[in-house]
Design a protein around this motif. Structure first.
Motif, PDB file in Angstrom:
ATOM      1  N   ASN A 194       0.833  -1.306   0.021  1.00 31.12           N
ATOM      2  CA  ASN A 194       0.009  -0.303   0.366  1.00 31.12           C
ATOM      3  C   ASN A 194       1.154   1.078   0.384  1.00 31.12           C
ATOM      4  OD1 ASN A 194      -2.544  -1.088  -0.134  1.00 31.12           O
ATOM      5  ND2 ASN A 194      -2.133  -1.852   2.105  1.00 31.12           N
ATOM      6  N   PHE A 195       1.788   0.710  -0.222  1.00 35.62           N
ATOM      7  CA  PHE A 195       3.243   2.249  -0.308  1.00 35.62           C
ATOM      8  C   PHE A 195       3.202   2.764   0.995  1.00 35.62           C
ATOM      9  CE2 PHE A 195       2.628   1.717  -4.773  1.00 35.62           C
ATOM     10  CZ  PHE A 195       3.917   2.360  -5.626  1.00 35.62           C
ATOM     11  N   LYS A 196       3.536   2.711   1.594  1.00 36.96           N
ATOM     12  CA  LYS A 196       3.643   2.743   3.728  1.00 36.96           C
ATOM     13  C   LYS A 196       5.262   2.181   3.432  1.00 36.96           C
ATOM     14  CE  LYS A 196      -0.426   3.896   4.632  1.00 36.96           C
ATOM     15  NZ  LYS A 196      -1.131   5.019   5.077  1.00 36.96           N
ATOM     16  N   ILE A 197       5.957   3.211   4.004  1.00 40.22           N
ATOM     17  CA  ILE A 197       6.798   3.472   4.090  1.00 40.22           C
ATOM     18  C   ILE A 197       7.847   2.331   5.883  1.00 40.22           C
ATOM     19  CG2 ILE A 197       9.612   4.495   4.329  1.00 40.22           C
ATOM     20  CD1 ILE A 197       8.357   6.756   3.498  1.00 40.22           C
ATOM     21  N   LEU A 198       8.353   1.576   5.313  1.00 39.31           N
ATOM     22  CA  LEU A 198       8.734   0.003   6.004  1.00 39.31           C
ATOM     23  C   LEU A 198      10.124   0.727   6.802  1.00 39.31           C
ATOM     24  CD1 LEU A 198       7.443  -2.673   4.626  1.00 39.31           C
ATOM     25  CD2 LEU A 198       6.347  -1.285   6.933  1.00 39.31           C
ATOM     26  N   TYR A 199      10.801   0.838   5.703  1.00 43.33           N
ATOM     27  CA  TYR A 199      12.325   1.508   5.443  1.00 43.33           C
ATOM     28  C   TYR A 199      12.938   2.324   4.669  1.00 43.33           C
ATOM     29  CZ  TYR A 199      17.902   1.100   5.011  1.00 43.33           C
ATOM     30  OH  TYR A 199      18.276   1.610   4.950  1.00 43.33           O
ATOM     31  N   ALA A 200      13.737   3.472   5.456  1.00 42.79           N
ATOM     32  CA  ALA A 200      14.730   4.233   4.647  1.00 42.79           C
ATOM     33  C   ALA A 200      15.990   4.629   4.472  1.00 42.79           C
ATOM     34  CB  ALA A 200      13.896   5.672   4.934  1.00 42.79           C
ATOM     35  N   ASN A 201      16.973   4.428   3.985  1.00 43.09           N
ATOM     36  CA  ASN A 201      18.150   4.279   4.453  1.00 43.09           C
ATOM     37  C   ASN A 201      18.755   6.200   4.904  1.00 43.09           C
ATOM     38  OD1 ASN A 201      18.442   5.954   2.115  1.00 43.09           O
ATOM     39  ND2 ASN A 201      20.364   5.472   1.063  1.00 43.09           N
ATOM     40  N   ASP A 202      19.448   6.151   5.675  1.00 39.92           N
ATOM     41  CA  ASP A 202      20.260   7.573   6.041  1.00 39.92           C
ATOM     42  C   ASP A 202      20.115   8.805   5.104  1.00 39.92           C
ATOM     43  OD1 ASP A 202      20.532   6.172   7.937  1.00 39.92           O
ATOM     44  OD2 ASP A 202      23.139   5.500   7.752  1.00 39.92           O
ATOM     45  N   LYS A 203      21.177   8.124   3.531  1.00 39.63           N
ATOM     46  CA  LYS A 203      20.533   9.425   2.475  1.00 39.63           C
ATOM     47  C   LYS A 203      19.389   9.820   2.380  1.00 39.63           C
ATOM     48  CE  LYS A 203      23.020  11.340  -0.963  1.00 39.63           C
ATOM     49  NZ  LYS A 203      24.076  11.477  -0.296  1.00 39.63           N
ATOM     50  N   ALA A 204      18.212   8.831   2.001  1.00 37.05           N
ATOM     51  CA  ALA A 204      16.922   9.642   2.089  1.00 37.05           C
ATOM     52  C   ALA A 204      16.181  10.492   3.325  1.00 37.05           C
ATOM     53  CB  ALA A 204      16.148   7.957   2.496  1.00 37.05           C
ATOM     54  N   LYS A 205      16.374  10.160   4.321  1.00 39.75           N
ATOM     55  CA  LYS A 205      16.151  11.412   5.582  1.00 39.75           C
ATOM     56  C   LYS A 205      17.288  12.480   5.110  1.00 39.75           C
ATOM     57  CE  LYS A 205      17.452   6.717   8.427  1.00 39.75           C
ATOM     58  NZ  LYS A 205      17.054   6.465   9.198  1.00 39.75           N
ATOM     59  N   LYS A 206      18.459  12.595   5.079  1.00 38.25           N
ATOM     60  CA  LYS A 206      19.358  13.508   4.793  1.00 38.25           C
ATOM     61  C   LYS A 206      18.725  14.254   3.202  1.00 38.25           C
ATOM     62  CE  LYS A 206      24.568  15.189   4.097  1.00 38.25           C
ATOM     63  NZ  LYS A 206      25.427  14.116   3.827  1.00 38.25           N
ATOM     64  N   LEU A 207      18.753  13.596   3.087  1.00 30.10           N
ATOM     65  CA  LEU A 207      17.745  14.530   1.777  1.00 30.10           C
ATOM     66  C   LEU A 207      16.780  14.817   2.059  1.00 30.10           C
ATOM     67  CD1 LEU A 207      18.976  12.327  -1.700  1.00 30.10           C
ATOM     68  CD2 LEU A 207      19.664  14.529  -0.871  1.00 30.10           C
ATOM     69  N   SER A 208      16.081  14.668   2.168  1.00 30.32           N
ATOM     70  CA  SER A 208      14.941  14.862   2.478  1.00 30.32           C
ATOM     71  C   SER A 208      14.561  15.982   4.334  1.00 30.32           C
ATOM     72  CB  SER A 208      13.865  14.003   3.145  1.00 30.32           C
ATOM     73  OG  SER A 208      13.723  13.499   3.913  1.00 30.32           O
ATOM     74  N   GLY A 209      15.555  15.627   4.520  1.00 31.20           N
ATOM     75  CA  GLY A 209      15.235  16.241   5.827  1.00 31.20           C
ATOM     76  C   GLY A 209      14.687  15.618   7.617  1.00 31.20           C
ATOM     77  N   TYR A 210      13.395  14.694   6.725  1.00 31.67           N
ATOM     78  CA  TYR A 210      12.732  14.197   7.856  1.00 31.67           C
ATOM     79  C   TYR A 210      13.727  13.217   8.723  1.00 31.67           C
ATOM     80  CZ  TYR A 210       9.157  15.571   4.879  1.00 31.67           C
ATOM     81  OH  TYR A 210       7.987  16.462   4.444  1.00 31.67           O
ATOM     82  N   GLN A 211      13.219  12.542   9.925  1.00 32.42           N
ATOM     83  CA  GLN A 211      13.816  12.048  10.994  1.00 32.42           C
ATOM     84  C   GLN A 211      13.335  10.399  10.366  1.00 32.42           C
ATOM     85  OE1 GLN A 211      16.348  12.260  12.832  1.00 32.42           O
ATOM     86  NE2 GLN A 211      15.968  15.027  11.350  1.00 32.42           N
TER      87      GLN A 211
END
Length: 847
Positions: free
Chosen positions: A317-334
């Motif tokens: 259903n496109f719910k995020i289960l995992y995001a790598n460090d780069k995804a968090k850094k690029l987006s600014g989200y925790q």
């Protein structure tokens, strides 16, 4: 039952071993047949006069004291649940022992009842080994530690005599990594042994070598039965070793290590325990694979986290289960701001739900999505990302999606080449499938609102795979470029030529003035493409089929249009080569039916729904002399004949898996029913040309057991492989070598449907086949003079080459009598027996 009757019953027991001893030296004065069998003596008479103390394997003074006290008349009973005796060959026999003081022939005597616990003790050891290994899988995450612990378990906890784990080096020698034994003397002796995997050397003929070459468990149940000149005889004899076992440990399908075990108890490792040994093999292999996978998982996780791209894993259903460090850094989200959120919610536009539906639609048709998506960062600014979304399947169901993205700066060079990478084929420089579908979508929108028609022509080069095989991929790619060039010269400016999947091309013609115009274009395409192609020194002629579908207000769905164009190709192929086909409803129904059948076959292969029916063949006196194994599909309550599914099965690779299953079933049935005459199994060309066919067949034969735990003697030629003429015409040398190689292991070969081809006679004398099957078409027409003469000649020729003949399809007494008069050896057909299940065959054999 009186006491006398009870005593007599015990003495003659087939369950308890019984002996009676007397006097200070505890001489045995009576022994029954069972105790002689337990202790491996040829007869009970050999035990008479021996001392009961000599039979005791342990040095426990209490046991020897009890024996002397009973012989002196002291009345008491003794019971030893776990006790060990020595056999005639000095093998250790685990038993339960019950001893009583009696009066026998007017003398005080010791009566001993023995219950053999060999099998029980062996199962106990193997179950304990399994249990401890399963704990290792959970507790330990280091490969070397697992191997070392296995040796410790085998000796300290299970109680085997010795254990070694090692590998086969480049010199085909067994290099021990970890070795452990009950005593230091045994351990040192085992380490000093030369053990190898080269069967041409005396040290390469043991269980380690067999396990390495076959990838199967190799065991010796009773070492005492080996010849006295055996290479390791002194080692076995010195330490009273009675049974041996080698277990291959696999990694990625190859033998990485071998576990060698010895025990003083005979039959510790035998066929009754093979299923437990197989489980040990699987569990150790699984443990090592788990360690390896865990190591790679950590490496990959580290690489993903340090990646220049963002990586996300989402559910279906496109719910995020995992995001790598780069995804968090690029987006600014925790992490807590991303996990559990919908990936689409971060898109920088209002119509996210429609966008989500579009992605789902693309994923369902193409199985992956590639495109540029603008994401909303935490500071609410938009950023463009090149995104690839790939589905992850569990079985046939999509459970997750893997999303990989790279941020795009406006000045990034990647933007300049992005369109080409996404929408153009690198080999032909033509638009690719993505571009072609977009153009079809555009034209379909036009067709909805304007009175226009168009057409899609699907172009399929025939047998292109053989071009790659014969001339190489460079030549194949050159041909694709030449085809693209010719197509570009034929079409009009507004038309689109595209390179689609595999070797197919598509032409979108828009708009059309008249439907008939597309035929002129199609014929021109066929004419141009059929002309010879020159690629270096090669002069190649190709054949094509074209499928045509019209695009109009009634037909304007892009995915439906492509599907219908493929059905039109089927129509062209049914007409022959260099033909034009059109969409037809009846063909669509056939295609859907075929696709459903292929899906059902995939499931049937996975569920092992294919079974064996048997049709006997007989001699002149109608005695059964052999069987033919016939494939059947047990689909629910129905039994389907091969004619209903074999074409689809052979079209894929599944035929190899099914025929492998059939051979396994046949050998299992031989083991169960215990018959000794040959069983024929038909093998397709795909199975015959498997690289591992010889080794697989030999391995299957040598590890099977028949009724009564007697090894199948492959010198009885229990397996007979039937081949069709086309197989040896395709690669004669390969088939001849295959036959000669397997003939060394006494595996029969037959030529099936003989006489239906054109080259049989010229090859027959060169192939060392055992049987020749006269095709049904000859048998049915024996009343025809020419057919009768040909049949007679075939039988005469076979006799001169010492080949047995089997006539197929014998249905009448007249056919039988004519064939007998010609000297045919064997006969098969409804006149004698129809194909039958294993249970029906069992009844016939018993009757």
């Amino acid at each position: 039952m009186s006491n006398l009757q009870t005593f007599q019953f015990l003495l003659n027991s087939s369950v308890f071993g019984v002996y009676i001893y007397q006097g200070e030296e505890a001489k045995i004065v009576f022994a029954n047949d069972k105790i002689a069998q337990i202790l491996k003596y040829d007869s009970k008479e050999e035990l008479i006069g021996k001392s009961a103390i000599e039979l005791v394997a342990s040095d426990v003074d209490e046991v020897k004291s009890h024996i002397k006290r009973k012989a002196q008349g002291e009345i008491f009973a003794a019971e030893y649940i776990e006790h060990y005796l020595k056999s005639r060959t000095n093998a250790i026999i685990p038993v339960s022992l019950f001893a009583y003081t009696i009066e026998y022939n007017n003398k005080y005597s010791g009566l001993v009842l023995i219950l053999d616990r060999t099998k029980e003790k062996s199962f106990e050891k193997l179950f304990l080994t399994l249990s401890q290994i399963n704990q290792l899988i959970v507790r330990i995450e280091d490969e070397e530690e697992i191997l070392e612990k296995i040796c410790e378990i085998a000796i300290d906890e299970v109680g085997y005599l010795d254990c070694a784990i090692g590998y086969i080096d480049e010199n085909k020698l067994f290099r021990q990594i970890y070795t452990k034994a009950k005593t230091k003397e045994i351990e040192d002796a085992l380490k000093s042994l030369t053990i190898g995997a080269d069967p041409n050397t005396p040290y390469g003929t043991g269980t380690v070598s067999k396990a390495y070459h076959t990838k199967e468990i190799s065991l010796i149940s009773q070492i005492s039965k080996l010849e006295s000149g055996h290479y390791w005889h002194d080692f076995f004899n010195k330490f009273n070793i009675s049974s041996a076992c080698s277990i291959p440990i696999l990694k990625r399908g190859e033998v990485k290590y071998i576990l060698l075990l010895h025990d003083t108890i005979a039959n510790t490792f035998d066929s009754d325990h093979l299923h437990l040994l197989e489980q040990i093999k699987l569990d150790i292999s699984f443990a090592l694979e788990k360690v390896e996978n865990e190591k790679w998982y950590q490496l990959i996780l580290s690489a993903v986290n340090k990646s220049f791209e963002f990586v996300c894993i989402v559910d279906d259903n496109f719910k995020i289960l995992y995001a790598n460090d780069k995804a968090k850094k690029l987006s600014g989200y925790q992490t807590n701001e991303i996990i559990g959120k919908d990936l689409i919610d971060f898109c920088f536009f209002e119509q996210s739900e429609d966008f989500k539906k579009d992605i789902y639609k693309r994923l369902s048709s193409d199985r992956q999505y590639t495109g540029v998506i603008s994401y909303r960062l935490k500071d609410n600014s938009p950023k463009d990302f090149l995104v690839n979304i790939m589905p992850y399947f569990k079985g046939e169901k999509v459970t997750n999606y893997i999303v990989i993205g790279k941020i795009l700066e406006r000045e990034d060079e990647l933007l300049k080449s992005l369109e080409k990478a996404l929408f153009y084929d690198p080999i032909t420089n033509l638009p690719n499938t993505n571009y072609f579908i977009k153009e079809i979508e555009k034209f379909c929108q036009t067709v909805k609102y304007e009175d226009q028609i168009g057409a899609l022509i699907l172009i399929d080069p025939q047998e292109f795979r053989r071009i790659n095989e014969a001339f190489g991929f460079d030549t194949g790619n050159k041909l694709l470029s030449l085809i693209a060039s010719r197509l570009n010269q034929i079409v009009e400016k507004n038309d689109i030529v595209a390179r689609l999947e595999s070797e197919k091309f598509g032409v979108l013609i828009r708009p059309l003035r008249f439907k008939e115009d597309v035929l002129l274009v199609a014929k021109k395409i066929l004419k141009e493409l059929a002309m010879p192609y020159n690629t270096g020194n090669s002069h190649i002629i190709l054949e094509f089929n074209l499928g045509i579908i019209f695009i109009s207000k009634d037909v304007n769905n892009p995915s439906e249009i492509l599907k219908m164009a493929n059905i039109a190709l089927v129509d062209a192929k049914q007409k022959g080569k260099n033909q034009i086909g059109f969409f037809r409803k009846d063909i669509e129904e056939d295609v859907i039916k075929r696709l459903n059948l292929i899906t059902e076959l995939e499931r049937a292969v996975s569920n092992k729904e294919f079974i064996v029916y048997y049709q006997p063949y007989v001699d002149r006196d109608k005695n059964i002399v052999g069987l033919e194994a016939l494939m059947r599909w047990k689909k629910g309550d129905n039994i389907l004949l091969p004619s209903e599914f074999i074409e689809e099965l052979e079209a894929g690779q599944y035929i190899v898996d099914v025929e492998d299953l059939i051979i396994d079933n046949v050998l299992d049935d031989i083991s169960e029913l215990g018959f000794s005459f040959p069983v024929s199994v038909n093998l397709s060309i795909k199975s015959l040309f498997r690289k591992d066919l010889s080794q697989s067949l030999i391995s299957k034969l040598t590890r099977r057991k028949v009724k009564g735990n007697i090894n199948i003697d492959i010198s009885h030629n229990i397996l007979n492989i039937e081949i069709i003429e086309r197989s040896f015409l395709e690669n004669f040398e390969y088939i001849r070598n295959l036959i000669e190689n397997l003939k060394k292991f006494n595996i029969f070969f037959s030529i099936d449907d003989f006489g239906t081809g054109y080259s049989s006679l010229s090859y027959l004398s060169k192939l060392k086949v055992n049987f020749l099957k006269i095709d049904t078409s000859f048998v049915k027409n024996l009343n025809d003079k020419d057919t009768k003469n040909v049949t007679n000649a075939i039988i005469a020729l076979s006799k001169s080459l010492n080949i047995k003949t089997i006539a197929e399809g014998v249905e009448t007494v007249e056919q039988f009598e004519i064939l007998k008069s010609m000297g045919c050896d064997y006969y098969q057909g409804f006149l004698f027996y129809r194909p039958m299940s294993k249970s029906e065959l069992h009844k016939i054999l018993n009757s």
